[in-house]
Design a protein around this motif. Structure first.
Motif, PDB file in Angstrom:
ATOM      1  N   ARG A 271      45.266  30.076  41.503  1.00 33.96           N
ATOM      2  CA  ARG A 271      44.553  31.146  42.182  1.00 33.96           C
ATOM      3  C   ARG A 271      44.023  30.626  43.512  1.00 33.96           C
ATOM      4  NH1 ARG A 271      47.047  34.782  40.654  1.00 33.96           N
ATOM      5  NH2 ARG A 271      48.363  33.159  39.797  1.00 33.96           N
TER       6      ARG A 271
ATOM      7  N   ASP B 193      45.780  41.852  39.827  1.00 32.62           N
ATOM      8  CA  ASP B 193      44.783  42.671  40.528  1.00 32.62           C
ATOM      9  C   ASP B 193      44.536  43.987  39.801  1.00 32.62           C
ATOM     10  OD1 ASP B 193      44.576  40.731  42.441  1.00 32.62           O
ATOM     11  OD2 ASP B 193      46.021  41.664  43.808  1.00 32.62           O
TER      12      ASP B 193
ATOM     13  N   ARG C  47      42.154  43.337  37.048  1.00 32.47           N
ATOM     14  CA  ARG C  47      40.778  43.182  37.533  1.00 32.47           C
ATOM     15  C   ARG C  47      40.158  44.544  37.860  1.00 32.47           C
ATOM     16  NH1 ARG C  47      43.390  38.903  40.397  1.00 32.47           N
ATOM     17  NH2 ARG C  47      42.827  36.856  39.537  1.00 32.47           N
TER      18      ARG C  47
ATOM     19  N   GLY D 162      38.172  40.282  32.886  1.00 34.68           N
ATOM     20  CA  GLY D 162      37.756  39.012  33.465  1.00 34.68           C
ATOM     21  C   GLY D 162      38.908  38.022  33.518  1.00 34.68           C
ATOM     22  N   GLU D 163      38.621  36.830  34.064  1.00 32.92           N
ATOM     23  CA  GLU D 163      39.682  35.843  34.242  1.00 32.92           C
ATOM     24  C   GLU D 163      40.221  35.344  32.895  1.00 32.92           C
ATOM     25  OE1 GLU D 163      41.139  35.126  36.962  1.00 32.92           O
ATOM     26  OE2 GLU D 163      39.800  36.273  38.261  1.00 32.92           O
TER      27      GLU D 163
ATOM     28  N   ILE E 200      42.384  38.036  31.430  1.00 34.32           N
ATOM     29  CA  ILE E 200      43.663  38.108  32.140  1.00 34.32           C
ATOM     30  C   ILE E 200      44.577  36.969  31.699  1.00 34.32           C
ATOM     31  CG2 ILE E 200      44.735  37.907  34.410  1.00 34.32           C
ATOM     32  CD1 ILE E 200      42.306  39.312  35.576  1.00 34.32           C
TER      33      ILE E 200
END
Length: 311
Positions: free
Chosen positions: A123, A192, A195, A200-201, A204
């Protein structure tokens, strides 16, 4: 009025068959096909014949080994006395359990750390992205020596502990780079959109990234598992307790140092040939990886090639 099929009326040079070769590639000659077939046959025999000899020798009797003058190529009878001998003392069984524990725990720890680090480094907006990436890549050029590594492991109190065989090699930078490149190939629009939906990360990573990365995870997991299963040098440095020896350490001490993996010497005249016992230990050591490899092999091209080449 007759309707004609355009595929049938098309000129021969415009038809495309499944096996049609490009215009610049010459058709294979008979000599070339024979040569390639001979080379491939030789490579296959170079791999299979040693494995066959090891297996047959481990199942051979003393008389067969003496008549063959050593390694046996053609089997005559099946004798399991060598396998009974190596499992009689319990050291090989204990070593197999230790190696299995190291492989399972080490592979799990390595995969978790590698996936988390690779996702963060893939990222562009992550914290200290360039600095951490440079730090990891620097280990390709600068690698700690044996003495500093030994001092660190012993200073942390890991001497004679199973974790001494896991933590020093928990992350492979090569595997990290491969997984990171694979993660970068995942469309950013997909992440995206997750999100925007409020994910959240970690969500994901667990629900989108990992399901799309099963191939590379399987390949990297196999790399880690083979590395942990074959560990012997770190065991030679950090493990002095015989009850904590992995199977590779037992194999090394028996074949190279001439030590017995158990109390098989107490069997007296009924003790199997030493060569058969050595080959039996080799078969026991190699079999788990050979059995697991076919289930992961199909992921190699997709997992390594796509993960290593950034389009």
């Amino acid at each position: 009025m007759t309707v004609t099929d355009p595929l049938r009326t098309a000129p021969p040079h415009r038809r495309r068959g499944r096996n049609r070769r490009p215009a610049w590639e010459e058709p294979p000659s008979t000599a070339g096909q024979v040569f390639r077939g001979g080379v491939l046959t030789g490579v296959v025999l170079a791999v299979l014949v040693p494995l066959w000899v090891v297996l047959v020798t481990s199942l051979a009797s003393r008389q067969t080994i003496n008549e063959a003058g050593g390694l046996v190529l053609v089997p005559r009878e099946i004798d399991f006395s060598a396998y009974r001998a190596i499992f009689a003392g319990g050291l090989v069984t204990q070593a197999l359990w230790i190696s299995t524990l190291i492989t399972v725990a080490g592979t799990a720890v390595s995969l978790v750390l590698t996936v988390l680090a690779a996702y963060g480094l893939s990222r562009p907006g992550s914290v200290a992205h360039r600095g951490l990436l440079f730090y990891f890549l620097l280990t390709f050029l600068i690698y700690p020596g044996m003495v500093p590594s030994y001092l660190v492991v012993t200073g942390l109190g890991l001497k004679n502990e199973i974790w001494a065989l896991v933590l020093p090699t928990a992350i492979s930078v090569f595997n990290l780079v491969v997984v990171r490149a694979f993660f970068q190939n995942i469309p950013a629009e997909l992440l995206d959109s997750a999100r925007i939906d409020g994910a959240g990360e970690f969500r994901i990573l667990a629900r989108i990234v990992l399901p799309l990365s099963r191939a590379v995870i399987a390949v990297v997991g196999l790399f880690y598992a083979v590395g942990y299963w074959n560990v012997w040098f770190n065991a030679l440095l950090y493990i002095d307790d015989n009850s904590k020896f992995p199977i590779q350490r037992v194999l090394q001490s028996f074949i190279l140092a001439g030590q017995s993996p158990n109390n098989a010497g107490t069997l007296g005249v009924s003790m199997p040939p030493t060569l058969a016992i050595k080959m039996a230990v080799v078969v026991v050591t190699v079999s788990p990886i050979v059995l697991v490899y076919p289930f992961v092999q199909r992921h190699f091209v997709k997992g390594v090639i796509i993960g290593a080449v950034k389009g």
